[in-house]
Write an enzyme that holds these catalytic residues in place. Structure first.
Site, PDB file in Angstrom:
ATOM      1  N   CYS A  11       1.348  -5.071  26.730  1.00  0.00           N
ATOM      2  CA  CYS A  11       2.082  -5.797  25.691  1.00  0.00           C
ATOM      3  C   CYS A  11       2.245  -7.281  25.998  1.00  0.00           C
ATOM      4  O   CYS A  11       2.890  -8.005  25.241  1.00  0.00           O
ATOM      5  CB  CYS A  11       3.421  -5.126  25.456  1.00  0.00           C
ATOM      6  SG  CYS A  11       3.197  -3.444  24.834  1.00  0.00           S
TER       7      CYS A  11
ATOM      8  N   HIS B  22      10.745 -11.359  24.698  1.00  0.00           N
ATOM      9  CA  HIS B  22       9.952 -10.163  24.429  1.00  0.00           C
ATOM     10  C   HIS B  22      10.759  -9.279  23.474  1.00  0.00           C
ATOM     11  O   HIS B  22      10.226  -8.792  22.495  1.00  0.00           O
ATOM     12  CB  HIS B  22       9.615  -9.443  25.742  1.00  0.00           C
ATOM     13  CG  HIS B  22       8.573  -8.386  25.591  1.00  0.00           C
ATOM     14  ND1 HIS B  22       7.370  -8.611  24.994  1.00  0.00           N
ATOM     15  CD2 HIS B  22       8.580  -7.067  25.932  1.00  0.00           C
ATOM     16  CE1 HIS B  22       6.663  -7.487  24.986  1.00  0.00           C
ATOM     17  NE2 HIS B  22       7.373  -6.538  25.542  1.00  0.00           N
TER      18      HIS B  22
ATOM     19  N   HIS C   4       6.836  -4.458  16.982  1.00  0.00           N
ATOM     20  CA  HIS C   4       6.147  -4.843  18.217  1.00  0.00           C
ATOM     21  C   HIS C   4       4.637  -4.765  17.967  1.00  0.00           C
ATOM     22  O   HIS C   4       4.073  -3.678  17.842  1.00  0.00           O
ATOM     23  CB  HIS C   4       6.566  -3.904  19.340  1.00  0.00           C
ATOM     24  CG  HIS C   4       6.076  -4.318  20.693  1.00  0.00           C
ATOM     25  ND1 HIS C   4       5.182  -5.351  20.901  1.00  0.00           N
ATOM     26  CD2 HIS C   4       6.374  -3.833  21.934  1.00  0.00           C
ATOM     27  CE1 HIS C   4       4.943  -5.472  22.193  1.00  0.00           C
ATOM     28  NE2 HIS C   4       5.643  -4.567  22.843  1.00  0.00           N
TER      29      HIS C   4
END
Lengths: 424, 395
Positions: free
Chosen positions: A174, A314, A351
């Site tokens: 990620c 994040h 996400h």
């Protein structure tokens, strides 16, 4: 101002492109993001029976039939690269004057491919890999070979846009999107290239990918209403929402941009990384790698923590990530941590996984350009253990000279980028 | 720009394959032309099976071993060998600033789960719901972590403590070339002092045979060395890591060089007829300016896939005085780690000041007993990607 630290070229941004579940293009995305709109919706691409999570920020307006995650990733990457190159007005059609760095989800044979091979095997009852192999050896499925090679997406993009040299596909889970940008920054600083095309893309919303994250208990199961599921930094946060998207940046040396009269849209001032050796999916409890990563990026930019005016975290909305990110931010910024605005795009777009670092870099650059902070939506139940100014629920104007963007991933991956509005 | 390019040394290698583990096992196997092929397990396909490893030696915790699939164990093991060879294993201070670039594909599928789903899904009332149900209940939750490309690097961080940085490049052979190219470029430009670079590949997998034979690239039937095949690859299981180090960094800690990594170039040719030889010629002329020096050999990563290997063979004919070895004939083809493996074998050969024997009766490879001072390692990907590395003896 030809050079920065150690006499290396300064790296600036001259082109940006973006797609998320909110829409295609910078204008569309920025309008919706700053209006606090969510792109999260119920999944219609595949049946959701038997799934604990039935929502996602999938990009359904880019049609791929039959669905193939890698194909969607490639199409979105193509669209954002076109938008970025058009904005940068660099090179000529099919002739981009620099290398390609691509953040892309790991490529694999997907269920539709397997179904086609199974049908092609002519097996009557039980189907095993022997049958699939018999079908694949028939020579009728060449397209599956090319589509399912890891190199294929970057190769097709390199061919289309005429990037120079061997294209690099990077995965740091990620954090991949940020790593692609970091590779571009480093290549320009080394003097290997005057420009680089950095793309992150992810079209992973298919049944198996969703189930993989679900089995790791990483996803929100607050399916109703979908728009309220992603709750970064809230006390009742319960996981991230899977999403799709892509973003592209044209990076350039400051000298090259100035020489050709390009508009400078921001400076990629610093990159930092540090790997975590604690656990495959969790950060070291002392936050060492996150703290080191953020500090490395700020130092690389030639700045101090006090110079950072905004953080694009994040901020996934998993209990673990947000807790650890707070530890990292509060350790680096001390008392100031409470007052630095920090807002999670993922509250609205979910996400975007391999693309997230690139997508959020484009949003951070838009934040610098418009001097306006997108909100963290769904912030209804503050977590007292995370006392941060998350720009709750409503966008607001602010003075932002330098911004930090964090990306963390499974496998101990941590990458932070520092962006500045103007060259120092 | 910054200072003049810095010199990069190879100060450690870690290699595993069908020949066993480490420098001596590989040197001996190559010297004996030991071809180990399993023609039965995946018949009609062939594979060069990994020699058994005592995993505890490099991955001491059983819990870590269980968290990995074979491709990750192979790579984590080879990485440990490389760190030990360079004398940095367990040195927390050095490992904390060691940069890592791994070239990786993806992990193994659970073929039993796949087969059960493919068998029963068409009969289900709601095939999509059936797929969800089976995957939700039959997939091991941690299998995903064994499949993710970047989790080889993740496991190396966990098991060996390499934490300076961690990047994973994907893209078959080209990823293996670019991983070494970028690691070297960062060192010569002063962006890195110490790097671990390489990868791993488990060739004993039906899911990979499926992918590559869809492209018509697998050898079936009798085994032949690479240059003797009309076409076709034989998969190998390989792990290969290099420790690259700025010369000054190595000297400061009294580390000895195995060889110098003098240059790595890569290209993306469009694979039109003649494009591969043209790309190889461009790279060769930059790395080895004419005239061709004495004491140089080519270690080729030829795969057996066509037209890639045929075009490489045609290009090699333009270097009639340079001895050639294609290690794929003995080790099999391992995609991502092949380039690092061949660089490691080049360093071994330079250290022993001689080339290992030929494995070919087609005329590409010939015996060579002369001196060896430099080796060019070639990579021509089975589908895309070309690269050359130049490795030289440090005298």
């Amino acid at each position: 101002m030809a050079s920065g630290k150690n006499g290396q070229p300064v790296v600036v941004v001259t082109g940006r492109g973006i797609i998320t579940s909110l829409g295609a293009s910078k204008a569309d995305n920025w309008a919706k993001l700053t209006a606090g709109e969510s792109g999260i919706h119920r999944i219609t691409r595949f049946a959701s029976e038997g799934l604990k999570t039935t929502i996602a920020g999938s990009v359904d307006f880019v049609p791929v039939e039959p669905f193939c995650s890698t194909e969607l990733g490639e199409r979105m990457a193509t669209m954002v690269a076109e938008e970025a190159i058009e904005e940068a007005r660099i090179g000529s059609k099919g002739d981009f004057p620099g290398p390609l760095f691509l953040a892309v989800a790991p490529v694999e044979i997907e269920w539709p491919h397997r179904d086609v091979l199974a049908a092609g095997s002519g097996a009557n009852d039980a189907v095993g890999y022997d049958d699939l192999l018999r079908a694949s050896a028939s020579g009728r499925f060449h397209a599956i070979h090319e589509r399912c090679l890891f190199a294929s997406v970057a190769e097709h993009l390199a061919e289309r846009f005429g990037t120079k040299g061997s294209p690099i596909s990077v995965s740091t889970a990620c954090a991949s999107g940020a790593s692609a940008i970091q590779l571009g920054v480093e290549a320009i600083r080394r003097g290997e290239a005057e420009a680089a095309l950095c793309i992150g893309t992810d079209g992973s919303v298919n049944a198996e990918c969703l189930i993989r994250f679900s089995l790791l208990s990483a996803l929100s199961t607050a399916n109703d209403p979908p728009q309220a599921a992603a709750k970064p930094f809230s006390k009742n946060r319960d996981g991230f929402v899977m999403a799709e998207g892509a973003a592209a940046l044209v990076l350039e040396s400051y000298d090259s941009a100035v020489a050709r009269g390009a508009k400078i849209l921001g400076v990629l001032a610093g990159c930092g990384e540090m790997a975590d050796s604690f656990h495959r999916t969790r950060s070291s409890p002392d936050g060492k790698a996150i703290i080191g990563c953020i500090r490395n990026a700020i130092t690389d930019a030639g700045l101090a923590p006090d110079d950072i005016d905004y953080i694009n975290p994040h901020g996934t909305g998993t209990p673990e990530n947000d807790k650890m990110e707070y530890l990292g931010v509060s350790s680096v910024f001390g008392e100031r941590a409470k007052s630095i605005p920090i807002s999670s795009n993922k509250s609205m777009i979910g996400h975007t996984l391999s693309a997230a670092g690139t997508v959020e870099t484009v949003f951070t650059l838009l934040t610098l350009e418009h001097q306006r902070l997108p909100p963290t939506i769904n912030y209804k139940v503050p977590d007292p253990a995370i006392p941060l100014d998350v720009v709750p629920n409503v966008a607001r104007d602010a003075k932002v000279r330098h911004a930090l963007s964090n990306s963390f991933g499974f496998g101990g991956q941590n990458v932070s980028l520092v962006m500045s509005r103007e060259p120092a | 720009m910054a200072d003049a390019p810095r010199e990069a040394w190879i100060t450690g290698i870690g290699i595993v394959s069908c020949l066993g583990e480490g420098a001596d096992a590989h040197w001996q196997g190559l010297a004996e032309r030991r071809i180990k092929v399993d023609a039965e397990t995946f018949a009609p396909y062939l594979v060069h099976p990994l020699a058994p490893l005592d995993l505890d030696k490099q991955i001491p915790k059983k819990g870590d071993q269980r968290q990995m699939e074979p491709w990750q164990r192979i790579g984590t093991y080879a990485a440990g060998l490389a760190l030990a060879d360079a004398g940095v294993k367990g040195n927390a201070e050095l490992l904390a600033h060691m940069d890592m670039i791994v070239a990786a594909g993806g992990g193994e599928r659970d073929v039993a789960v796949d087969a059960a789903i493919l068998t029963n899904k068409p009969k289900a009332a709601n095939p999509e719901a059936f797929l969800n149900e089976r995957l939700m209940s039959d997939l091991r939750p941690t299998l995903f972590l064994a499949q993710l490309s970047n989790l080889l690097a993740g496991n190396i961080s966990i098991v060996h403590g390499v934490t300076g940085s961690s990047r994973t490049f994907m893209g078959e052979e080209a990823a293996g070339v670019d991983a070494v190219r970028i690691a070297l470029a960062r060192i010569t430009a002063g962006q890195s002092e110490l790097a671990l670079v390489g990868g791993s590949h488990n060739g004993e997998r039906e899911d990979l045979l499926l992918l590559y034979d869809a492209g018509g690239h697998m050898l079936r039937g009798d085994f032949r060395p690479v240059w003797e095949r009309a076409k076709g690859m034989v998969l190998g299981s390989l792990g290969a890591f290099l420790v690259l180090e700025a010369r000054g960094h190595a000297e400061a800690r009294n580390a000895k060089p195995l060889a110098r990594l003098s240059g790595v170039l890569s290209e993306r040719s469009d694979r039109s007829a003649g494009a591969i030889p043209a790309a190889l010629t461009r790279m060769w002329q930059r790395l080895v300016p004419p005239p061709v020096p004495a004491g140089i050999a080519v270690i080729s990563g030829a795969t057996g896939a066509q037209p890639a290997s045929g075009e490489e063979r045609a290009w090699l004919k333009t270097l009639p005085d340079v001895p050639v070895r294609a290690t794929g004939s003995i080790l099999g083809h391992g995609f991502e780690p092949q380039f690092a493996m061949n660089i490691a074998l080049a360093a071994l050969a330079l250290g022993r000041e001689k080339l290992f024997p030929a494995v070919d009766s087609s005329g590409v490879e010939r015996e060579y007993e002369g001196p060896l001072e430099r080796v060019a390692v070639t990579a021509v990907g089975h589908w895309r990607g070309e690269g050359i590395a130049l490795i030289e003896a440090v005298t």
